[in-house]
Design an enzyme around this catalytic site. Structure first.
Site, PDB file in Angstrom:
ATOM      1  CD  GLU A  14      -2.456  -1.671   2.474  1.00  0.00           C
ATOM      2  OE1 GLU A  14      -2.104  -1.081   3.506  1.00  0.00           O
ATOM      3  OE2 GLU A  14      -3.231  -2.646   2.470  1.00  0.00           O
ATOM      4  CD  GLU A  25      -4.239  -4.653   4.552  1.00  0.00           C
ATOM      5  OE1 GLU A  25      -5.444  -4.929   4.365  1.00  0.00           O
ATOM      6  OE2 GLU A  25      -3.848  -3.526   4.915  1.00  0.00           O
ATOM      7  CG  ASP A  72      -0.150  -3.364  14.809  1.00  0.00           C
ATOM      8  OD1 ASP A  72      -0.269  -3.367  16.031  1.00  0.00           O
ATOM      9  OD2 ASP A  72       0.876  -2.957  14.216  1.00  0.00           O
ATOM     10  CG  HIS A  74      -1.553   1.742  13.684  1.00  0.00           C
ATOM     11  ND1 HIS A  74      -2.869   1.784  14.044  1.00  0.00           N
ATOM     12  CD2 HIS A  74      -1.541   1.883  12.334  1.00  0.00           C
ATOM     13  CE1 HIS A  74      -3.621   1.960  12.968  1.00  0.00           C
ATOM     14  NE2 HIS A  74      -2.836   2.012  11.906  1.00  0.00           N
TER      15      HIS A  74
END
Lengths: 341, 321
Positions: free
Chosen positions: A29, A70, A95, A139
């Site tokens: 990404e 993902e 994460d 995160h």
């Protein structure tokens, strides 16, 4: 040889390997950023700029910005690896494994064994981990023990710029899937890094300090803190081995056990949650293999078993510190065995 | 696409091989000699064969837990598969995969898959390989109506669309995800989903080999020409349960018997090619005979083959402990 940041060392490893091998592609990404947008291409070079500049050299054919999917692109990396490419996928924050874990642990990790050795899956997943950026619970995690638990995966934790370049090159050249954990607090750290490509073999620990009194085993960013603690202790007359295993799978158990045999005292520093983490794993190993050498109980320096908190003062309390490592070493030094009954 | 006599005979033989393989496993599983789970493909043969016979070894497919048909259609050898299903060292995966994980990458068969929806992302990757290395290959994901509701499938449709990948998504809609009907579990339609991601969808009667073949030819040609992905929504039916041992009480009384009698894809193929005088009964009968012999031989071979050795437990993977 020149001074390079952890970020630049990773970028250089990717660039040099991509020049060498045309089957290497990157996907993730915003790894270039700006795909399809009217403004700058290569706008981000990854959320923290690690892949910046690669687009200009390799183009959109090999630097593949993905949608926020993902499962699809991590799975695509596995399928591409099984069919002739050598993909390096970026799972921005570890994460996010929760949304794509099946493709990692049921697919990529198992192909070689499940297919009787007739498949290879040369893929790397680069991912950021660790607390310290005030990024809160979703995160900031250090989830490497979960991947270490899965047979078929290899797991690397570079602790410095030099380590990052050499371990990433080794990861890319490996024919098994490798999860490459970049600590987000290390990106701006700098040190001398060779300009030419080099691979650091997996499963060979690095002894960053040598000493006689205690052994500290630390992972990723914790190596830096362990070195700082060891330097302070040295001034107080306590000399420590600091062992950076570099990879948790394969794990260099030989070096760890030798150091424990030599010093008789062990402190393990692990940024991952304490239940079933590397510190627990190595404690079990040492209890089984070097029980007789221990002069004191093993000390585990880990966060508490809670999610990573947001408030800066709480997060600072959460992450292991050089002070806590120092205190743990002092505790193993001060330990006196109970008199035999 | 015109099919010559040899193609037709090969198509028939492959469909009959799958049927015989699965009917025989149904019997053998009941004896208790086959370990684990087995999911049979009988009834759906026209889909796997109609598509895979137009692919080469370079083209990749990803399969499902119901994978025997896809393997056989892609040219994976019968004996190696049977040995694998019996957990033998001589199996295609050395006995480490079993029915749900048979793979043969040399044939472009990326594996049956124990995870529903596991295949479509892998196929995006195989299609990406073809695109980056410019091999001209295509990649086909077989998935069921159950997997059509997995996020992996929907994400893969999107990824294949935006990357314009040479991928084909084949939804084998046999009407039941385990025991739950697709009428209940699928919102909207498969074609509507394909359209939502900007790709064409062919609605296909999966009992009709020629319908599957024609739709696949169009989708494969589109993919090879670099025009992007397609979906095939193939309606078909399985003759056995979700797994062997499933009592299938969720199906209507007589449902399978009626399908076998009235719509069976192999009987229909046979009727069509003999009526058109493309093949005669003697050709087909001798194919039947050859298939029966091959399966008989494979079963006997598998039953007598050696098991993996203790040392095999620790090979083909990095082992630390």
């Amino acid at each position: 040889m020149s001074k390079k940041s952890y970020r630049a060392a990773i970028n250089e490893a990717l660039r040099q390997e991509m020049r060498r091998d045309p089957t290497i592609v990157l996907m993730g990404e915003d790894i270039a950023g700006g795909a399809g947008a009217p403004g700058e291409q290569d706008a981000w070079g990854g959320p923290l700029g690690v892949t910046k500049g690669l687009l200009a050299e390799f183009g959109r054919e090999r630097i593949l910005d993905t949608p926020l999917s993902e499962s699809a692109f991590i799975g695509a990396a596995a399928g591409a690896a099984a069919t002739g490419l050598r993909p390096v996928a970026e799972l921005m924050f570890v994460d996010f494994m929760g949304v794509c874990f099946d493709q990692i642990f049921n697919q990529a990790a198992k192909f070689r064994y499940m297919f009787g050795g007739r498949a290879r899956t040369p893929m790397v997943i680069r991912t950021m981990y660790g607390a310290g950026l005030r990024a809160a619970s979703q995160h900031s995690q250090s989830l490497y023990p979960i991947f270490t638990h899965i047979p078929g995966l290899k797991v690397a934790l570079p602790s410095s710029p030099y380590e990052a370049k050499g371990l990433l090159i080794a990861a890319i050249r490996d024919d098994d899937p490798v999860i490459f954990f970049e600590n987000k607090m290390l990106y701006d750290d700098e040190e001398e890094v060779p300009d030419e490509p080099y691979a650091i073999p997996f499963g060979e620990a690095n002894l960053t300090r040598e000493g006689d009194h205690a052994t500290i085993v630390a992972f990723g960013r914790m190596v830096k803190l362990a070195n700082a603690a060891a330097d302070r202790l040295e001034k107080a007359g306590i000399s420590c081995n600091v062992v950076d295993p570099r990879t948790t799978s394969p794990l260099d158990t030989g070096t760890i056990l030798e150091c424990v045999e030599d010093t008789g005292r062990l402190v393990i520093v692990d940024e991952a949650s304490p239940r079933c983490n590397m510190a627990a794993d190595i404690s079990a190993l040492v209890a089984q293999e070097a029980f007789g050498a221990l002069k004191a109980p093993i000390q585990m320096v880990c966060p508490p078993h809670v999610p990573v908190p947001f408030a800066p003062n709480l997060e600072d309390l959460y992450v292991p510190s050089a002070e806590r490592i120092e205190a743990a070493v002092r505790a193993v030094m001060a330990y006196k065995a109970r008199e035999a009954a | 696409m015109q099919m010559n006599r040899e193609d037709l005979l090969q198509a028939y033989r492959r469909m009959r091989t799958i049927r015989e393989f699965e009917e025989r496993l149904h019997l053998e599983f009941a004896t208790g000699e086959i370990p684990g789970f087995v999911h049979l493909y009988a009834g759906e043969e026209a889909c796997a064969v109609g598509i895979c016979m137009q692919l080469t070894d370079r083209d990749a497919i990803a399969s499902t837990h119901r994978g025997h048909g896809h393997c056989l259609a892609k040219g994976v050898e019968v004996a190696g598969m049977m040995n694998e299903i019996y957990g033998r060292k001589s199996g295609l995966c050395g006995g480490k995969g079993g029915s749900m994980h048979i793979a043969d990458l040399s044939k472009g068969m990326l594996g049956a898959n124990g995870i529903v929806g596991g295949g479509p992302p892998l196929i995006c990757g195989a299609a990406l390989t073809a695109k980056v290395l410019k091999t001209g290959a295509v990649a086909v994901a077989f998935f069921g109506d159950g997997a059509s509701n997995q996020g992996t499938t929907l994400e893969s449709l999107n990824l294949a669309s935006i990357w314009n990948l040479p991928a084909i998504f084949v939804c084998e809609d046999n009407g039941y995800a385990e025991s739950t009907s697709s009428a209940y579990s699928v919102g909207g339609s498969q074609a509507g989903r394909a359209a939502g991601f900007g790709m064409p969808c062919h609605e296909v009667d999966g009992f009709d080999f020629f319908a599957v073949h024609d739709a696949a030819a169009t989708a494969i040609a589109r993919a090879r020409a670099g025009e992007g992905p397609s979906m095939l929504h193939v309606r078909l039916s399985r003759y056995f349960g979700h797994f062997e041992g499933d009592a299938t009480t969720y199906r209507a009384p007589g449902e399978v018997e009626r399908l076998r009698a009235e719509r069976d894809c192999i009987a229909r193929f046979r009727k069509r090619v003999t009526e058109a005088a493309l093949l005669d009964d003697a050709d087909l009968d001798s194919a039947d005979e050859a298939v029966t012999g091959e399966i008989e031989h494979a079963v006997a071979d598998a039953k007598n083959a050696p098991l993996p050795s203790e040392a095999d437990l620790l090979t083909d993977v990095y082992v630390a402990y």
